[in-house]
Design a protein around this motif. Structure first.
Motif, short mmCIF file in Angstrom:
data_model
loop_
_atom_site.label_atom_id
_atom_site.label_comp_id
_atom_site.label_asym_id
_atom_site.label_seq_id
_atom_site.Cartn_x
_atom_site.Cartn_y
_atom_site.Cartn_z
N PHE A 265 44.02 38.63 23.89
CA PHE A 265 43.41 40.06 24.18
C PHE A 265 41.84 39.63 24.29
CE2 PHE A 265 40.47 43.40 23.30
CZ PHE A 265 41.24 44.62 24.40
N ALA A 266 41.50 38.40 23.78
CA ALA A 266 40.12 37.95 23.99
C ALA A 266 40.16 37.27 25.54
CB ALA A 266 39.87 36.93 22.89
N ILE A 267 41.09 36.67 25.95
CA ILE A 267 41.16 35.87 27.12
C ILE A 267 41.26 37.08 28.13
CG2 ILE A 267 42.49 34.73 28.78
CD1 ILE A 267 41.28 33.08 26.67
N THR B 150 45.26 47.36 27.41
CA THR B 150 44.43 47.67 26.41
C THR B 150 44.99 48.82 25.28
OG1 THR B 150 42.49 47.11 27.66
CG2 THR B 150 42.23 48.57 25.73
N ASN B 151 45.39 49.92 26.07
CA ASN B 151 45.96 51.09 25.40
C ASN B 151 47.17 50.53 24.26
OD1 ASN B 151 46.33 54.14 25.00
ND2 ASN B 151 48.18 53.45 25.81
N SER B 152 48.11 49.83 24.96
CA SER B 152 49.11 49.14 24.12
C SER B 152 48.84 48.24 22.97
CB SER B 152 50.08 48.69 24.97
OG SER B 152 49.50 47.38 25.55
N LYS B 153 47.74 47.50 23.06
CA LYS B 153 47.37 46.75 22.10
C LYS B 153 46.59 47.36 21.09
CE LYS B 153 47.50 42.75 22.13
NZ LYS B 153 48.36 41.68 21.41
N ALA B 154 45.84 48.32 21.52
CA ALA B 154 44.96 49.13 20.32
C ALA B 154 45.70 49.78 19.48
CB ALA B 154 43.88 49.77 21.15
N LYS C 141 37.52 44.25 16.60
CA LYS C 141 38.68 43.53 15.75
C LYS C 141 39.85 42.94 16.76
CE LYS C 141 37.38 46.61 12.04
NZ LYS C 141 37.96 47.78 11.32
N LEU C 142 39.93 43.65 17.85
CA LEU C 142 41.02 43.16 18.66
C LEU C 142 40.99 41.73 19.32
CD1 LEU C 142 41.79 46.54 20.65
CD2 LEU C 142 43.26 45.59 18.83
N PHE D 24 42.79 32.59 33.57
CA PHE D 24 44.17 33.70 32.76
C PHE D 24 45.40 33.08 32.75
CE2 PHE D 24 46.49 37.72 32.57
CZ PHE D 24 45.86 38.39 31.75
N ALA D 25 45.75 32.38 33.93
CA ALA D 25 47.13 31.81 34.20
C ALA D 25 47.34 30.75 33.26
CB ALA D 25 47.34 31.41 35.72
N LEU D 26 46.42 29.95 32.75
CA LEU D 26 46.59 28.91 32.06
C LEU D 26 46.43 29.38 30.43
CD1 LEU D 26 44.58 26.06 33.82
CD2 LEU D 26 47.02 26.40 33.75
N LEU D 27 45.66 30.22 30.03
CA LEU D 27 45.39 30.57 28.76
C LEU D 27 46.02 31.66 28.27
CD1 LEU D 27 41.56 29.64 28.68
CD2 LEU D 27 43.54 28.22 28.01
N PHE D 28 46.44 32.81 29.20
CA PHE D 28 46.93 34.06 28.36
C PHE D 28 48.49 33.70 28.40
CE2 PHE D 28 48.78 37.91 28.75
CZ PHE D 28 48.05 38.82 28.06
N ASN D 29 48.86 33.95 27.16
CA ASN D 29 50.34 33.81 26.76
C ASN D 29 51.13 35.14 26.44
OD1 ASN D 29 53.04 32.61 26.51
ND2 ASN D 29 52.32 32.18 24.46
#
Length: 412
Positions: free
Chosen positions: A217-219, A329-333, A210-211, A395-400
């Motif tokens: 997170f998907a990136i 991951t721990n912080s997002k979950a 679900k995350l 990662f640099a371009l797509l992760f925000n």
């Protein structure tokens, strides 16, 4: 925690990783020299680690966590592992060796979770106490490498040509037998008593899918799988490469990577606080590209310092990406999906990602083997450098990153 228990847990961690470090680092060189394995055959054997990582949650989740004491299963698995190590020591044919190493990794990978379970069960404050126990595992891995190079000299050019690297399996088997017996003296760690119905999705972390609805997170998830491709090149090819180019005591010198890993672990909280998750993980990705460029253009003579720097970058490569990723991951979950998310990331990286990585590394090695049988190592390292840099750009371009990760442990 009283001193007796602390000493026992430290010995357990030391032996657990001494076993792994005693044979896995030199495996690629052993396969090429002793068993004359091709790149694809070597890749298949290294991939047993990934199959073990995929199967391990089922052994721990379906058996250890529900029916038996963790320390008893730990002992039984290592005693069987000692027998399999002896069979690997005697093997002279790739196919039979693969059968033994696959069986061994299916049994060994669950022990990584079991030693943690035994440790955590004795701790009142794991965040403060675990690091001082876990560090003995790193020390065990380092000392295994130093022993192979500087005590037994099994990785010296003459010893390798004589096939003495097979002795590493005997060394690991003896350590496994000792840990197997010792495990029965460890503090009792009873199974988790639960009447809930077992869900396979819980064991491998499917609830955390679900995350992936979160774009960032998907990136990160996709990048975690892709970065394992260059990681596999290091595990599979670094020792054969260092041996072939004439680096003396390659196993002992590769232990510099583990020393680096322990040191850079302490710097992660500093980087998180000052630069945030995105910049920290980008440094880790870029380090993979730089290390492989150093490998591509270094040599065992006047440019050997480039190879040593490449080895020493292991701490940044591994800690800044994988440990930082675990914290993210721990912080997002959150509390609800925390365990599931960590299980999913482990399955994606050490399972799927490494399987792809070992296959690619084996294919590249075979395709850059020259007429005389020598390997074009420059191209073998330039390719994963390019892959790592491509993941860096992705990662640099797509992760925000919108919010900074708040949970920053002092050490893990």
């Amino acid at each position: 925690m009283n001193s007796t228990i602390r000493i026992k847990l430290s010995i357990m961690m030391f032996l657990e990783f001494f076993i792994w470090g005693a044979w896995f680092v030199t495996l690629g060189t052993f396969l090429g020299n002793n068993l004359k394995a091709s790149g694809s055959e070597t890749a298949a054997i290294f991939s047993t680690q990934s199959w073990g990582a995929i199967i391990a949650p089922f052994i721990v989740g379906l058996i250890a966590d529900r029916y038996f004491n963790a320390e008893k299963i730990l002992g039984i698995l290592h005693l069987i592992g000692a027998f399999l190590m002896y069979q690997m020591y005697q093997s002279e044919e790739v196919g039979l060796f693969y059968t033994y190493v696959l069986s061994y990794m299916i049994l060994y990978m669950p022990t990584l979770a079991l030693v943690n379970s035994v440790s955590f069960n004795q701790m009142k404050d794991p965040e403060k106490e675990f690091a001082s126990i876990r560090v003995w595992g790193t020390i065990g891995w380092i000392l295994a490498g130093l022993a192979i190079s500087f005590v037994f000299h099994w990785d010296a050019a003459a010893a390798v040509s004589e096939g003495l690297l097979k002795n590493t399996f005997l060394l690991a088997g003896i350590a496994a037998f000792i840990l197997g017996i010792f495990s029965f003296s460890l503090p009792k760690t009873p199974p988790k008593v639960s009447d809930e119905k077992i869900k396979i999705g819980d064991i491998i972390g499917l609830d955390a899918l679900k995350l992936l609805k979160d774009k960032n997170f998907a990136i990160f998830f996709l990048s975690s799988i892709l970065i394992c491709i260059p990681l596999a090149f290091y595990y599979q090819n670094a020792h054969p490469f260092l041996t072939e180019v004439g680096v003396s005591n390659p196993t002992g010198k590769m232990a510099i990577g583990q020393i680096s890993e322990a040191l850079f672990l302490l710097l992660i909280p500093v980087f998180f606080t000052r630069f945030g998750f995105k910049k920290t993980i980008l440094v880790g990705m870029l380090a993979w590209a730089i290390r492989y460029v150093l490998f591509a253009y270094g040599n065992g003579d006047d440019l050997s310092f480039m190879l040593i720097i490449g080895i020493a970058l292991h701490g940044i490569c591994y800690d800044f990406f994988f440990v930082s990723g675990q914290i993210y991951t721990n912080s997002k979950a959150g509390e609800k999906y925390r365990s599931a998310a960590q299980g999913l990331i482990t399955l994606a990286t050490y399972g799927v990602g490494m399987l792809i990585g070992f296959a690619v590394a084996g294919w590249i090695t075979d395709n850059y083997k020259m007429v005389d049988g020598a390997i074009d190592w420059q191209m073998v390292w330039i390719i994963p450098a390019g892959i790592a840099f491509a993941v860096f750009l992705l990662f640099a371009l797509l992760f925000n990153e919108k919010n900074k990760v708040k949970e920053i442990p002092s050490a893990i």
